[in-house]
Design a protein around this motif. Structure first.
Motif, PDB file in Angstrom:
ATOM      1  N   SER A  63      34.281  45.933  64.176  1.00 52.35           N
ATOM      2  CA  SER A  63      35.488  46.366  64.880  1.00 52.35           C
ATOM      3  C   SER A  63      36.334  47.281  63.998  1.00 52.35           C
ATOM      4  O   SER A  63      36.877  48.285  64.465  1.00 52.35           O
ATOM      5  CB  SER A  63      36.315  45.151  65.319  1.00 52.35           C
ATOM      6  N   VAL A  83      34.920  50.676  63.931  1.00 51.66           N
ATOM      7  CA  VAL A  83      35.238  51.428  65.155  1.00 51.66           C
ATOM      8  C   VAL A  83      36.619  52.048  65.054  1.00 51.66           C
ATOM      9  O   VAL A  83      36.825  53.223  65.364  1.00 51.66           O
ATOM     10  CB  VAL A  83      35.141  50.506  66.389  1.00 51.66           C
ATOM     11  N   GLY A 142      35.704  55.451  63.114  1.00 51.74           N
ATOM     12  CA  GLY A 142      35.304  56.189  64.300  1.00 51.74           C
ATOM     13  C   GLY A 142      33.927  55.845  64.831  1.00 51.74           C
ATOM     14  O   GLY A 142      33.356  56.625  65.604  1.00 51.74           O
ATOM     15  N   ASP A 143      33.358  54.698  64.430  1.00 46.29           N
ATOM     16  CA  ASP A 143      32.060  54.289  64.957  1.00 46.29           C
ATOM     17  C   ASP A 143      32.172  53.968  66.451  1.00 46.29           C
ATOM     18  O   ASP A 143      33.220  53.554  66.937  1.00 46.29           O
ATOM     19  CB  ASP A 143      31.533  53.060  64.212  1.00 46.29           C
ATOM     20  N   ALA A 144      31.078  54.146  67.177  1.00 44.88           N
ATOM     21  CA  ALA A 144      31.079  53.916  68.618  1.00 44.88           C
ATOM     22  C   ALA A 144      31.080  52.422  68.925  1.00 44.88           C
ATOM     23  O   ALA A 144      30.420  51.633  68.258  1.00 44.88           O
ATOM     24  CB  ALA A 144      29.871  54.581  69.261  1.00 44.88           C
ATOM     25  N   LEU A 145      31.847  52.035  69.963  1.00 43.61           N
ATOM     26  CA  LEU A 145      31.876  50.652  70.433  1.00 43.61           C
ATOM     27  C   LEU A 145      30.787  50.478  71.495  1.00 43.61           C
ATOM     28  O   LEU A 145      30.728  51.216  72.464  1.00 43.61           O
ATOM     29  CB  LEU A 145      33.246  50.319  71.032  1.00 43.61           C
ATOM     30  N   THR A 146      29.914  49.490  71.307  1.00 47.85           N
ATOM     31  CA  THR A 146      28.792  49.298  72.212  1.00 47.85           C
ATOM     32  C   THR A 146      28.844  47.915  72.853  1.00 47.85           C
ATOM     33  O   THR A 146      29.572  47.029  72.405  1.00 47.85           O
ATOM     34  CB  THR A 146      27.464  49.460  71.456  1.00 47.85           C
ATOM     35  N   TRP A 147      28.027  47.749  73.891  1.00 47.19           N
ATOM     36  CA  TRP A 147      28.017  46.473  74.618  1.00 47.19           C
ATOM     37  C   TRP A 147      27.554  45.327  73.734  1.00 47.19           C
ATOM     38  O   TRP A 147      28.014  44.197  73.888  1.00 47.19           O
ATOM     39  CB  TRP A 147      27.085  46.586  75.833  1.00 47.19           C
TER      40      TRP A 147
END
Length: 302
Positions: free
Chosen positions: A260, A263, A267-272
């Motif tokens: 978290s 993210v 700037g990392d992508a948040l995924t399911w």
């Protein structure tokens, strides 16, 4: 405080927050500070801060004679071996996956605590452990579960990190400590700092603070104060008060917070799979840290 359910949740949540945010902090610091000097700086500063705090609280700095060997063992396992394995592991695989493998530590600690401490896992602990491991598997990703993008050498190093941390936790748990945990933690960092300082000197010495950017200096400050100073001391207090199973399952929050934080800060992508892993890990912590249901009393026989 740690004897109450609310206190357990608060302690575990803070530990997960401090250690979790340390992952992006270290990532920022590594942009300008190599791994070995980073460890040398962190361990040395952590030891000095903890010793200074012990003096301010009027704690004796010398541990009793029976605690010297456990401090040496725990320092080599918890601090030095863990950090060396994670450093080499991250050189051979992605940092996110390396971190997740490192946090399989609760499984190893639960297995080691059974023969070494006599802590036989109960049903709720087994369910919590299963939820936590499932959460880490989901966070690891489908590609990793199929064996893609995983270096056998990197996996070996990270499993070594997990096992060394688990063994260090068992050493901490099986020792009856009379010294302050601040002092015990400080000496563990001092034990680990010496070889790292020597290694840093051999590869070129420590970087000058004047040559570091403001974000890196801020990340280093967070790493030293919150992760090394506060979180590590809190961890040993938690291990001292709770069972190994309760304490180690609480650490499963750390990779969730770490992802978290990546993210939000990197700037990392948040995924399911991050959200699914969060739900599973929180379920694991709730299983193990929640209050024990009271059994109904049997009526007296006339």
């Amino acid at each position: 405080m740690l004897n109450l359910p609310a206190g357990r949740f608060a302690a575990v949540a803070l530990l997960g927050l401090f250690w979790g945010l340390n992952w992006p902090a270290v990532k920022i610091a590594l942009a300008e500070v190599p791994p070995v000097p980073l460890r040398a700086i962190g361990f040395s500063a952590g030891a000095l801060i903890l010793f200074a705090l012990a003096v301010l609280r009027r704690r004796g700095l010398l541990p009793r004679r029976g605690e010297i060997l456990p401090i040496l063992m725990a320092g080599m396992l918890n601090i030095l071996a863990f950090n060396l394995f994670t450093a080499f592991g991250q050189l051979n695989m992605a940092t996110s996956r390396a971190a997740i493998i490192a946090f399989t530590m609760p499984a190893w600690a639960a297995l080691l605590a059974w023969p070494l401490l006599g802590e036989r896992p109960g049903l709720r602990q087994a369910v919590g452990l299963a939820c936590g491991m499932a959460g880490l598997a989901v966070l690891l990703g489908v590609d990793a579960l199929r064996g893609a993008a995983l270096s056998p050498l990197g996996v070996g190093f990270m499993l070594g990190a997990a096992v060394s941390w688990a063994l260090g936790t068992v050493v901490m748990k099986r020792t009856t400590w009379t010294s302050s945990m601040i002092v015990v933690t400080g000496w563990q960092y001092a034990v680990a700092a010496l070889p790292m300082i020597v290694a840093a000197a051999l590869i070129g010495g420590l970087p000058s603070p004047a040559g570091l950017s403001a974000p890196v200096l801020g990340a280093l400050a967070y790493h030293i104060v919150f992760s090394i100073g506060l979180a590590q001391t809190m961890w040993f207090l938690i291990v001292r008060r709770l069972s190994v199973g309760q304490a180690t399952l609480g650490t499963l929050l750390t990779p969730i917070v770490g992802v978290s934080g990546s993210v939000l800060l990197l700037g990392d992508a948040l995924t399911w799979n991050m959200l699914a892993a969060l739900a599973l890990v929180l379920a694991a912590v709730a299983c193990v840290m929640g209050p024990v249901p009271k059994r109904a009393k049997k009526p007296a026989v006339a």
